[in-house]
Design a protein around this motif. Structure first.
Motif, PDB file in Angstrom:
ATOM      1  N   ASN A   2      52.057  49.281 -46.587  1.00  0.00           N
ATOM      2  CA  ASN A   2      51.556  50.402 -45.798  1.00  0.00           C
ATOM      3  C   ASN A   2      50.987  51.464 -46.738  1.00  0.00           C
ATOM      4  O   ASN A   2      51.724  52.084 -47.488  1.00  0.00           O
ATOM      5  N   ARG A   8      43.029  53.981 -50.494  1.00  0.00           N
ATOM      6  CA  ARG A   8      42.855  52.528 -50.606  1.00  0.00           C
ATOM      7  C   ARG A   8      41.881  52.222 -51.730  1.00  0.00           C
ATOM      8  O   ARG A   8      40.961  52.977 -52.001  1.00  0.00           O
ATOM      9  N   LEU A  12      38.202  49.111 -45.399  1.00  0.00           N
ATOM     10  CA  LEU A  12      38.737  48.385 -44.249  1.00  0.00           C
ATOM     11  C   LEU A  12      37.618  47.659 -43.515  1.00  0.00           C
ATOM     12  O   LEU A  12      36.447  48.035 -43.615  1.00  0.00           O
ATOM     13  N   GLU A  16      39.192  47.817 -37.988  1.00  0.00           N
ATOM     14  CA  GLU A  16      40.372  48.530 -38.492  1.00  0.00           C
ATOM     15  C   GLU A  16      40.027  49.974 -38.839  1.00  0.00           C
ATOM     16  O   GLU A  16      40.807  50.886 -38.621  1.00  0.00           O
ATOM     17  N   ARG A  17      38.840  50.148 -39.385  1.00  0.00           N
ATOM     18  CA  ARG A  17      38.393  51.508 -39.739  1.00  0.00           C
ATOM     19  C   ARG A  17      38.261  52.383 -38.489  1.00  0.00           C
ATOM     20  O   ARG A  17      38.700  53.522 -38.470  1.00  0.00           O
ATOM     21  N   ALA A  19      39.802  51.980 -35.652  1.00  0.00           N
ATOM     22  CA  ALA A  19      41.154  52.218 -35.126  1.00  0.00           C
ATOM     23  C   ALA A  19      41.861  53.314 -35.918  1.00  0.00           C
ATOM     24  O   ALA A  19      42.540  54.179 -35.352  1.00  0.00           O
ATOM     25  N   GLU A  20      41.681  53.289 -37.242  1.00  0.00           N
ATOM     26  CA  GLU A  20      42.314  54.323 -38.065  1.00  0.00           C
ATOM     27  C   GLU A  20      41.699  55.692 -37.797  1.00  0.00           C
ATOM     28  O   GLU A  20      42.407  56.692 -37.699  1.00  0.00           O
TER      29      GLU A  20
END
Length: 184
Positions: A2, A8, A12, A16-17, A19-20
């Motif tokens: 995590n 990072r 991503l 996923e990007r 969603a983040e």
């Protein structure tokens, strides 16, 4: 594993990007700003502080910070400009071996304002502080200075954008002042 947002080594995947970003947006928008309109915090009519306060754009800590600055201005002012000196009889005798230098001191309100301006604020914040508290509040600038402040500080040309930028800069300054006075 995590990993904290933004820390990072690789990017991503697009899903996923998104969603983040949506999760961060949700966290940011869940905290609502609530302006304080308590009557104890009213400012002199016609000033930028009064205008921003009446529109509900300042929270309680920012208002307390502004009031602490204004109270320090009142306590620091006077015929001597905040500088005081002990009175004593004049002694014309030679001063060999004696400490004959005059001593002057300032009051604590003057010292707090000096420390705030000289050590706590950046040069841009200091400029905004002088414009907001000295030029506008005490010298009573005329006209609508919020768009001008927003334009000068951020470069926004449109009146609405410049006004919003001016308000946000003033909010940030008052937040910093509130931290200095221990109101946050």
């Amino acid at each position: 594993m995590n990993v904290a947002v933004g820390n990072r080594d690789e990017s991503l995947a697009p899903a996923e990007r998104r969603a983040e970003i949506a999760a961060v947006d949700l966290a940011l928008y869940s905290t609502r700003f609530t302006g304080c309109r308590d009557r104890q915090f009213e400012f002199a009519r016609g000033t930028l502080l009064a205008k921003i306060y009446s529109s509900g754009k300042l929270d309680e800590a920012q208002l307390r910070g502004a009031h602490r600055v204004l109270a320090d201005f009142e306590r620091a002012e006077g015929n001597s400009g905040g500088v005081t000196m002990p009175w004593s009889d004049r002694d014309d005798t030679p001063t060999t071996g004696k400490d004959s230098t005059r001593r002057a001191w300032t009051n604590s309100a003057h010292d707090r304002l000096s420390f705030l301006l000289d050590r706590e604020l950046t040069s841009r914040e200091r400029q905004l502080f002088i414009d907001l508290f000295v030029h506008d509040y005490f010298k009573r600038w005329s006209g609508d200075r919020l768009p001008e402040m927003g334009f000068l500080l951020t470069g926004y040309a449109g009146k609405d954008q410049a006004t919003s930028a001016g308000v946000s800069r003033i909010q940030a300054l008052l937040e910093r002042i509130a931290r200095f006075y221990g109101e946050v």
